[in-house]
Write a protein that holds these residues in place. Sequence first.
Motif, short mmCIF file in Angstrom:
data_model
loop_
_atom_site.label_atom_id
_atom_site.label_comp_id
_atom_site.label_asym_id
_atom_site.label_seq_id
_atom_site.Cartn_x
_atom_site.Cartn_y
_atom_site.Cartn_z
N ASP A 26 -25.84 -42.50 0.42
CA ASP A 26 -26.96 -41.95 -0.35
C ASP A 26 -26.51 -40.71 -1.13
O ASP A 26 -26.90 -40.52 -2.29
N ALA B 130 -24.39 -41.81 -4.06
CA ALA B 130 -25.22 -42.44 -5.10
C ALA B 130 -25.98 -41.39 -5.91
O ALA B 130 -26.13 -41.53 -7.13
N ALA B 131 -26.42 -40.33 -5.25
CA ALA B 131 -27.12 -39.26 -5.97
C ALA B 131 -26.16 -38.49 -6.87
O ALA B 131 -26.55 -38.02 -7.95
N PRO C 159 -25.08 -41.31 -10.19
CA PRO C 159 -26.20 -42.25 -10.43
C PRO C 159 -25.90 -43.34 -11.44
O PRO C 159 -26.58 -44.38 -11.45
N HIS C 160 -24.89 -43.14 -12.30
CA HIS C 160 -24.56 -44.12 -13.32
C HIS C 160 -23.73 -45.28 -12.78
O HIS C 160 -23.56 -46.29 -13.46
N ARG D 5 -24.37 -49.20 -7.14
CA ARG D 5 -24.13 -48.95 -5.72
C ARG D 5 -23.52 -50.19 -5.08
O ARG D 5 -24.02 -51.31 -5.27
#
Length: 264
Positions: free
Chosen positions: A156, A159-160, A163-164, A167
């Motif tokens: 998580d 991924a933050a 963000p582009h 995942r």
Amino acid sequence: MNVQRFVASRSVTLEADVGGPCDHPAIVLMHGGGQTRYSWGTAAQDLIALGYHVVSLDLRGHGASDWAPDGDYRLDAFADDICAVVATLGKPPALVGASIGGLASLIAIGESRKPIASALVLVDVAPRIEHAGRQRIRRFMTANRNGFASVEEAADAVAAYLPHRPRPPSPDGLRKNLRRVSDGRLYWHWDPDFMSRHRDDGHEEESERLREAARKVTVPTLLVRGRLSDIVSPQGANDLLQTHTERQLGRRRGCRPYGGRRQE
């Protein structure tokens, strides 16, 4: 690939994955800050398949390599480690480095008194690093000081931060970048002193030192820049190109054509 350990600067031991014929041209792969040698997993295998001898290093303070007992994570220490590894290979390899692996390679080549590399590949790093990108990396690497309860929680956070990027279906690939400690939580697989002792000032002096090192690099050099990079801007890439252009012009002006006097 086989696991091999190298004694580097100040007796710090580095662990590496090594593969390919020892008498073939060598390539040393170096990851970025906060990463491990597994960042190069697919690339290393592809290079071995092409016939190269590949050494994929965990840098000091990262992965399975030793943490610096004195907390020395200056560029000089990483550059000295590179020179120690190169000295074991018999002939100069190509150095491929991302982030701090690239900067240390640039210093090692540019400041060495003798040839230590046959080529240099800088992956998304250059003497001019954008301040906003540097700060974003620093915020990510100094966050989550209390670790993660699970691999999914670490995924998580990644991924933050990115963000582009799509995942991955499974977060299992992150396991090699994490270590579980006695409290049962997962922490990034690098020494926290890497960031706490890494200076957040003096960037102008460091950039000028890197530019000067770049001026002295005479081996073929490739810069790989991501289109969305906030670390190396188009101007930063052009600055590096200009540095190399100036060097080539200087060499031509200072040559001795046909045994004549040096041209000015």
